[in-house]
Design an enzyme around this catalytic site. Structure first.
Site, PDB file in Angstrom:
ATOM      1  N   ASP A  14       2.520 -21.718   5.481  1.00 60.34           N
ATOM      2  CA  ASP A  14       1.928 -21.013   6.593  1.00 60.34           C
ATOM      3  C   ASP A  14       2.925 -20.080   7.212  1.00 60.34           C
ATOM      4  O   ASP A  14       4.085 -20.790   7.686  1.00 60.34           O
ATOM      5  CB  ASP A  14       1.636 -22.207   7.564  1.00 60.34           C
ATOM      6  CG  ASP A  14       0.854 -21.519   8.896  1.00 60.34           C
ATOM      7  OD1 ASP A  14       0.818 -20.115   9.010  1.00 60.34           O
ATOM      8  OD2 ASP A  14       0.560 -22.137   9.906  1.00 60.34           O
ATOM      9  N   LYS A  55     -11.596 -18.177   7.510  1.00 61.13           N
ATOM     10  CA  LYS A  55     -10.354 -18.525   8.035  1.00 61.13           C
ATOM     11  C   LYS A  55     -10.111 -17.385   9.231  1.00 61.13           C
ATOM     12  O   LYS A  55     -10.222 -17.704  10.323  1.00 61.13           O
ATOM     13  CB  LYS A  55      -9.229 -18.888   6.905  1.00 61.13           C
ATOM     14  CG  LYS A  55      -7.910 -19.151   7.616  1.00 61.13           C
ATOM     15  CD  LYS A  55      -7.245 -18.618   8.322  1.00 61.13           C
ATOM     16  CE  LYS A  55      -5.716 -18.977   8.971  1.00 61.13           C
ATOM     17  NZ  LYS A  55      -5.159 -18.269   9.787  1.00 61.13           N
ATOM     18  N   HIS A  86      -4.758 -25.104  17.827  1.00 58.38           N
ATOM     19  CA  HIS A  86      -6.329 -25.058  17.578  1.00 58.38           C
ATOM     20  C   HIS A  86      -6.787 -26.273  17.362  1.00 58.38           C
ATOM     21  O   HIS A  86      -6.255 -27.289  16.868  1.00 58.38           O
ATOM     22  CB  HIS A  86      -6.828 -24.207  16.581  1.00 58.38           C
ATOM     23  CG  HIS A  86      -6.350 -22.856  16.561  1.00 58.38           C
ATOM     24  ND1 HIS A  86      -5.588 -22.147  17.408  1.00 58.38           N
ATOM     25  CD2 HIS A  86      -6.342 -21.779  15.549  1.00 58.38           C
ATOM     26  CE1 HIS A  86      -5.341 -20.699  17.313  1.00 58.38           C
ATOM     27  NE2 HIS A  86      -5.838 -20.740  15.821  1.00 58.38           N
TER      28      HIS A  86
HETATM   29  P1  NAI Z   1      -4.116  -8.391  12.562  1.00 60.40           P
HETATM   30  O1  NAI Z   1      -3.487  -7.621  11.790  1.00 60.40           O
HETATM   31  O2  NAI Z   1      -5.588  -8.766  12.612  1.00 60.40           O
HETATM   32  O3  NAI Z   1      -3.871  -7.899  14.157  1.00 60.40           O
HETATM   33  C1  NAI Z   1      -2.580  -7.608  14.530  1.00 60.40           C
HETATM   34  C2  NAI Z   1      -2.782  -6.447  15.382  1.00 60.40           C
HETATM   35  O4  NAI Z   1      -1.852  -5.830  16.243  1.00 60.40           O
HETATM   36  C3  NAI Z   1      -3.527  -5.193  14.543  1.00 60.40           C
HETATM   37  O5  NAI Z   1      -4.799  -4.637  15.136  1.00 60.40           O
HETATM   38  C4  NAI Z   1      -2.322  -4.162  14.882  1.00 60.40           C
HETATM   39  O6  NAI Z   1      -2.788  -2.777  14.738  1.00 60.40           O
HETATM   40  C5  NAI Z   1      -1.685  -4.577  16.109  1.00 60.40           C
HETATM   41  N1  NAI Z   1      -0.307  -4.042  16.333  1.00 60.40           N
HETATM   42  C6  NAI Z   1       0.495  -3.772  15.556  1.00 60.40           C
HETATM   43  N2  NAI Z   1       1.884  -3.501  16.037  1.00 60.40           N
HETATM   44  C7  NAI Z   1       1.522  -3.167  17.200  1.00 60.40           C
HETATM   45  C8  NAI Z   1       1.987  -2.724  18.428  1.00 60.40           C
HETATM   46  N3  NAI Z   1       3.468  -2.308  18.172  1.00 60.40           N
HETATM   47  N4  NAI Z   1       1.628  -2.649  19.626  1.00 60.40           N
HETATM   48  C9  NAI Z   1       0.273  -2.932  19.803  1.00 60.40           C
HETATM   49  N5  NAI Z   1      -0.519  -3.399  18.728  1.00 60.40           N
HETATM   50  C10 NAI Z   1       0.298  -3.644  17.501  1.00 60.40           C
HETATM   51  O7  NAI Z   1      -3.522  -9.928  12.534  1.00 60.40           O
HETATM   52  P2  NAI Z   1      -3.946 -11.428  13.272  1.00 60.40           P
HETATM   53  O8  NAI Z   1      -4.682 -11.956  12.067  1.00 60.40           O
HETATM   54  O9  NAI Z   1      -4.812 -10.909  14.714  1.00 60.40           O
HETATM   55  O10 NAI Z   1      -2.646 -12.258  13.441  1.00 60.40           O
HETATM   56  C11 NAI Z   1      -1.618 -11.771  14.242  1.00 60.40           C
HETATM   57  C12 NAI Z   1      -0.389 -12.575  14.363  1.00 60.40           C
HETATM   58  O11 NAI Z   1      -0.898 -13.932  14.783  1.00 60.40           O
HETATM   59  C13 NAI Z   1       0.088 -12.846  12.920  1.00 60.40           C
HETATM   60  O12 NAI Z   1       1.473 -13.085  13.141  1.00 60.40           O
HETATM   61  C14 NAI Z   1      -0.538 -14.245  12.322  1.00 60.40           C
HETATM   62  O13 NAI Z   1       0.134 -14.856  11.409  1.00 60.40           O
HETATM   63  C15 NAI Z   1      -0.638 -15.210  13.885  1.00 60.40           C
HETATM   64  N6  NAI Z   1      -1.481 -16.059  14.072  1.00 60.40           N
HETATM   65  C16 NAI Z   1      -1.149 -17.033  14.837  1.00 60.40           C
HETATM   66  C17 NAI Z   1      -2.074 -17.923  15.098  1.00 60.40           C
HETATM   67  C18 NAI Z   1      -1.672 -19.098  16.246  1.00 60.40           C
HETATM   68  O14 NAI Z   1      -2.351 -20.080  15.949  1.00 60.40           O
HETATM   69  N7  NAI Z   1      -0.732 -19.010  16.947  1.00 60.40           N
HETATM   70  C19 NAI Z   1      -3.511 -18.175  14.297  1.00 60.40           C
HETATM   71  C20 NAI Z   1      -3.620 -17.124  13.530  1.00 60.40           C
HETATM   72  C21 NAI Z   1      -2.614 -16.272  13.153  1.00 60.40           C
END
Ligand code: NAI
Length: 475
Positions: A137, A228, A396
């Site tokens: 992960d 997922k 979650h």
């Molecule tokens: P995603 O790729 O769907 O979304 C990230 C978004 O951030 C994209 O739309 C992108 O265009 C935008 N972005 C990138 N650089 C940016 C900037 N400088 N300013 C503003 N927006 C910007 O990714 P997702 O699936 O939403 O995951 C995001 C993060 O969260 C990842 O690191 C992932 O591993 C993590 N994650 C954390 C979870 C948790 O429980 N804390 C659960 C699932 C994912």
């Protein structure tokens, strides 16, 4: 059994919560039943690096129920639930004096040195005959193996640069200790049939390695199963972002201005939740498509610079780095809450914040700190910039993690039992398995599906049994 957890006497509490979670994880429990006899993971030696929570305990015990041997670590220094770790070590049939479960090396509040020591312990199996699978992960376990092999090939571990992050220096120190003529990492890598990766950030690392030609074994991208990323990342964060804010600060969210950086799956869930609490939500994005989605969902979309001085709550969700800089933080309102829910802590420049002359950090309670600027105003930083839903709350809830983890188990079975069908590369699970995961969760919610007639199925060009969408469909 070798293991290291905070307190084994918490096992009884952990076991009670595991039993509650099992009821909320119908996908995992159905998989246990389906494969009880076949034991498809017999012979699998799985090293897992994933937040050691109650939900993960149900995942681990499902892997064991399918025949696997398992060793486990958390993939974040703050995300372990100590009662879950204790219960997994003791196991359903063991006692505190006679633990019979799975070796876990994880506790809440590890130092970074301890974190990487734990990762090493779970990768090095007694007798040297494992692991042969990784369940990752964020990709830290995969990274350690790959860097070990790279430096064994090069014959030396490079020195850290002055500007390198503290964590990278720790990794290099660990590798300096372990890279040698016995080629321990090369041997570990040679045994590994594959890795299944849980999250966006880890998947990103895998595609980069594949593109660079350095990926050593096949990988299944679990994150991009629809069941997922469109569930855990979105609906999971919709739940746990509020949980993190409440447990850390209990500040009223209604009426406040909240900035969500990034409007991907995680950002969509967070923005929706904050809006649901009555906050005025502002989104920042770099991608015109996601920015347009945010606008059409009713959110103001602008740059961080425009609103940094008026917002009360900040949540970064980008998977990118330097989203909130020290300069941004110095311009925030008194007691503005700064938090990150993306995988790594570099979304917020904590090192830069600490370097501001005269700044004072005060612990309110573990994982909640104020940082007071020389002019007397202060901000609140959650979980030291690490993912706040797991650092300040418990991540979650079980039901959504059942979707993610059912994909994980299916991916482990795929890679372990059909290794020859997966040459080195990064794969997603076929859609019929994605649909299967969703199907396993319908009954529990009282969902009644409509069945296609044969004529209808022919008309839209699908099979009555599915899959119901083409691979390019986006949901
Ligand atoms: P995603 O790729 O769907 O979304 C990230 C978004 O951030 C994209 O739309 C992108 O265009 C935008 N972005 C990138 N650089 C940016 C900037 N400088 N300013 C503003 N927006 C910007 O990714 P997702 O699936 O939403 O995951 C995001 C993060 O969260 C990842 O690191 C992932 O591993 C993590 N994650 C954390 C979870 C948790 O429980 N804390 C659960 C699932 C994912």
């Amino acid at each position: 059994m070798d293991f290291k957890v905070a307190d084994l006497s918490l096992a009884d509490f952990g076991r009670k919560e595991i039993q509650l979670a099992e009821h909320e994880m119908p996908g995992l429990m159905a998989i246990r039943k389906e494969y009880a006899e076949a034991q498809p993971l017999a012979g699998a030696k799985i090293m897992g690096s994933l937040h050691m929570t109650i939900q993960t305990a149900v995942l681990i015990e499902t892997l064991v129920a399918l025949g696997a041997e398992v060793r486990w670590v958390s993939c974040n220094i703050f995300s372990t639930q100590d009662h879950a770790a204790a219960a997994v070590v003791v196991g359903p049939n063991g006692t505190v004096d006679d633990p019979q479960g799975v070796p876990v090396f994880a506790w809440k509040g590890e130092t970074l040195e301890e974190y990487w020591w734990c990762t090493e312990q779970a990768l090095v199996w007694p007798g040297g005959d494992g692991p042969n699978m990784i369940l990752d992960d964020g990709g830290d376990a995969t990274l350690l193996v790959h860097k070990g092999v790279e430096y064994e090939k090069a014959g030396a571990v490079p020195s850290a640069g002055e500007d390198d992050a503290e964590e990278w220096k720790i990794i290099l120190d660990l590798l300096r200790r372990t890279v040698g003529p016995d080629k321990k990492w090369t041997e570990i890598a040679s045994r590994i049939k594959g890795v299944t990766e849980e999250t966006t950030t880890g998947v990103h690392r895998l595609y980069e390695m594949f593109k660079a030609g350095s990926l050593l074994f096949p990988a299944i991208n679990v994150n991009d199963s629809v069941t997922k990323s469109k569930f855990d990342n979105k609906y999971g964060c919709r739940h746990s972002v509020i949980d993190g804010l409440n447990r850390a600060t209990d500040v009223l969210i209604g009426g406040k201005v909240a900035v969500v950086a990034g409007y991907g799956d995680v950002g969509k869930g967070c923005a929706d939740a904050l809006k649901g609490q009555g906050a005025r939500v502002i989104v920042t994005e770099i991608d015109p498509i996601c920015a347009l989605q945010a606008a059409m969902d009713g959110f103001q979309v602008t740059t961080l610079e425009e609103v940094v001085g008026i917002a009360d709550i900040f949540v970064t969700t980008t998977g990118n780095f330097d989203i909130i800089t020290a300069d941004h933080m110095s311009k925030m309102k008194h007691n503005a809450i700064v938090s990150n829910i993306g995988h790594f802590d570099n979304e917020i420049d904590m090192a830069g914040l600490a370097r501001i002359p005269g700044i004072v950090k005060t612990e309110i309670k573990p994982q909640v700190h104020t940082w007071t600027f020389p002019d007397g105003h202060q901000i609140l930083v959650l979980a030291e910039g690490r993912l706040m839903n797991l650092g300040c709350a418990t991540g979650h809830p079980s039901f959504v993690m059942s979707n993610s983890f059912t994909n994980q188990v299916i991916a482990q079975i795929e890679l372990f039992t059909k290794t020859e069908q997966y040459p080195v590369g990064v794969y997603v699970l076929p859609k019929h398995l994605d649909e299967k995961v969703a199907r396993l969760h319908l009954d529990a919610l009282g969902v009644k599906l409509t069945t296609l007639t044969k004529a209808q199925a022919e008309y839209i060009g699908v099979d009555v049994e599915g899959p119901y969408k083409a691979d390019h469909y986006r949901y």
